[in-house]
Design an enzyme around this catalytic site. Structure first.
Site, short mmCIF file in Angstrom:
data_model
loop_
_atom_site.label_atom_id
_atom_site.label_comp_id
_atom_site.label_asym_id
_atom_site.label_seq_id
_atom_site.Cartn_x
_atom_site.Cartn_y
_atom_site.Cartn_z
N GLU A 176 0.78 -1.27 0.03
CA GLU A 176 -0.17 -0.01 0.05
C GLU A 176 0.86 1.30 0.04
OE1 GLU A 176 -2.91 -0.41 3.24
OE2 GLU A 176 -3.85 -2.23 2.23
N GLU A 197 -5.41 -9.56 0.82
CA GLU A 197 -5.99 -9.28 2.37
C GLU A 197 -7.55 -9.37 1.95
OE1 GLU A 197 -4.91 -6.43 5.52
OE2 GLU A 197 -3.11 -6.17 4.19
#
Length: 330
Positions: free
Chosen positions: A149, A255
């Site tokens: 990220e 995720e």
């Protein structure tokens, strides 16, 4: 206009050669689609109990490992092998973790000891080399989601995209120098669905790209936080496809989770989509039901993420079926 903190929290919601035996046109699962991996965010000692409760075995586990621990994962790798797993995933975080709910600004502040610049300068080579050697000795295929990220602004490694790319290449070079051939590196930006423009989003991602020869797979977070942050599979699909087409790599759903409200819809949609040729570029699915930062930060603005698949009578059959759809050893 969204505030920086709103963007940060929204990012949490959305937040290498192809895997052996999983490329399109190779082995097929029971539904005729390519065989993939199914993992859970857990240490390997809990995987057998999880699989028994669900009625289908994960093929790998994924652990979050921060560099401040200054350790290798030899015992974890051995436990995975003892559990008949052939692969392992690591979200490898170069920092000392900061509690997001307590201090969002501190979370994104540069940590000089673990900075991109420090990595490029070689000051962490001892740790990187020891970790790479442990990966080599494990003889597992180890998927490393390094500094994920990065295209958000909520982790310290987002600073200096060009130096981030240099740090990535430096790490891969160290792994190659010790002969860790089964280490596979996963480049995993945030989907950032709060950014409406796909081109602007991809431009932000490309700033960090270390080069195709240094990346084995791409991936991203795929979480439906619920309520004001509700996202379903259809919302993620355009950017997953763009990741695949831009970089020419298979995609990891690194995720995956949903708030309790909407969970059955979310996972049913995911299973249905994975059974179609449109999703053949998806290489693995990793369910992460660890404590949610979004839940801690947003409270009643989002749904309940405290539920667990093994004890949920509605969702458990869907997850069981999904695993059996996509894996060779369910």
């Amino acid at each position: 206009m969204l505030t920086r903190r709103q963007l940060l929290l929204a990012g949490l919601a959305t937040g290498v050669a192809s895997m052996a035996g999983c490329s399109s046109g190779s082995k097929e699962a029971g539904n005729g689609r390519p065989v993939r991996e199914f993992g859970i965010a857990s240490d390997p000692w809990k995987a057998a109990d999880w699989g028994q409760a669900v009625g289908a075995k994960p093929t790998m586990v994924m652990e979050f490992e921060s560099w401040d621990r200054n350790r290798t994962l030899d015992a974890h790798f051995q436990a995975a092998k003892d559990g008949k797993m052939e692969s392992f995933a690591i979200t490898w975080e170069p920092w000392t973790p900061v509690d997001l709910a307590a201090n969002a600004d501190a979370q994104s502040a540069v940590q000089p000891k673990f900075s991109n610049q420090a990595i490029v300068a070689g000051s962490l080579d001892g740790y990187i080399r020891n970790f790479a050697t442990a990966v080599k000795k494990s003889d597992l295929t180890v998927y490393i989601r390094y500094a994920h990220e990065m295209n958000g602004d909520w982790y310290p490694w987002y600073h200096d995209p060009a130096v981030y790319a240099q740090a990535w290449r430096h790490i891969v070079d160290v792994f190659r120098s010790v002969g860790a051939k089964k280490a596979k590196f996963v480049f995993a930006p945030a989907v950032n669905l709060y950014q409406a423009d796909d081109s602007a989003w991809m431009a932000g991602v490309q700033q960090y790209w270390p080069g195709a020869e240094y990346v084995d797979q791409v991936g991203t977070t795929m979480i439906n936080l619920g309520r004001s942050k509700a996202y379903y599979v259809k919302d993620f699909k355009p950017r997953l496809k763009l990741l695949h087409e831009t970089f020419g790599k298979g995609v990891v759903l690194a995720e995956v989770n949903s708030a309790s409200e909407g969970r059955l819809k979310f996972f049913t949609e995911l299973r249905t989509w994975l059974s179609t040729p449109e999703a053949d570029y998806i290489r693995s699915v990793i369910l992460s039901q660890l404590p949610s930062h979004g839940q801690a930060s947003l409270g009643d603005q989002v749904g309940d993420l405290s539920w667990q698949v093994p004890t949920d009578d509605e969702t458990r059959p869907v997850i069981k079926a999904l695993i059996k759809d996509i894996t060779p050893v369910a």
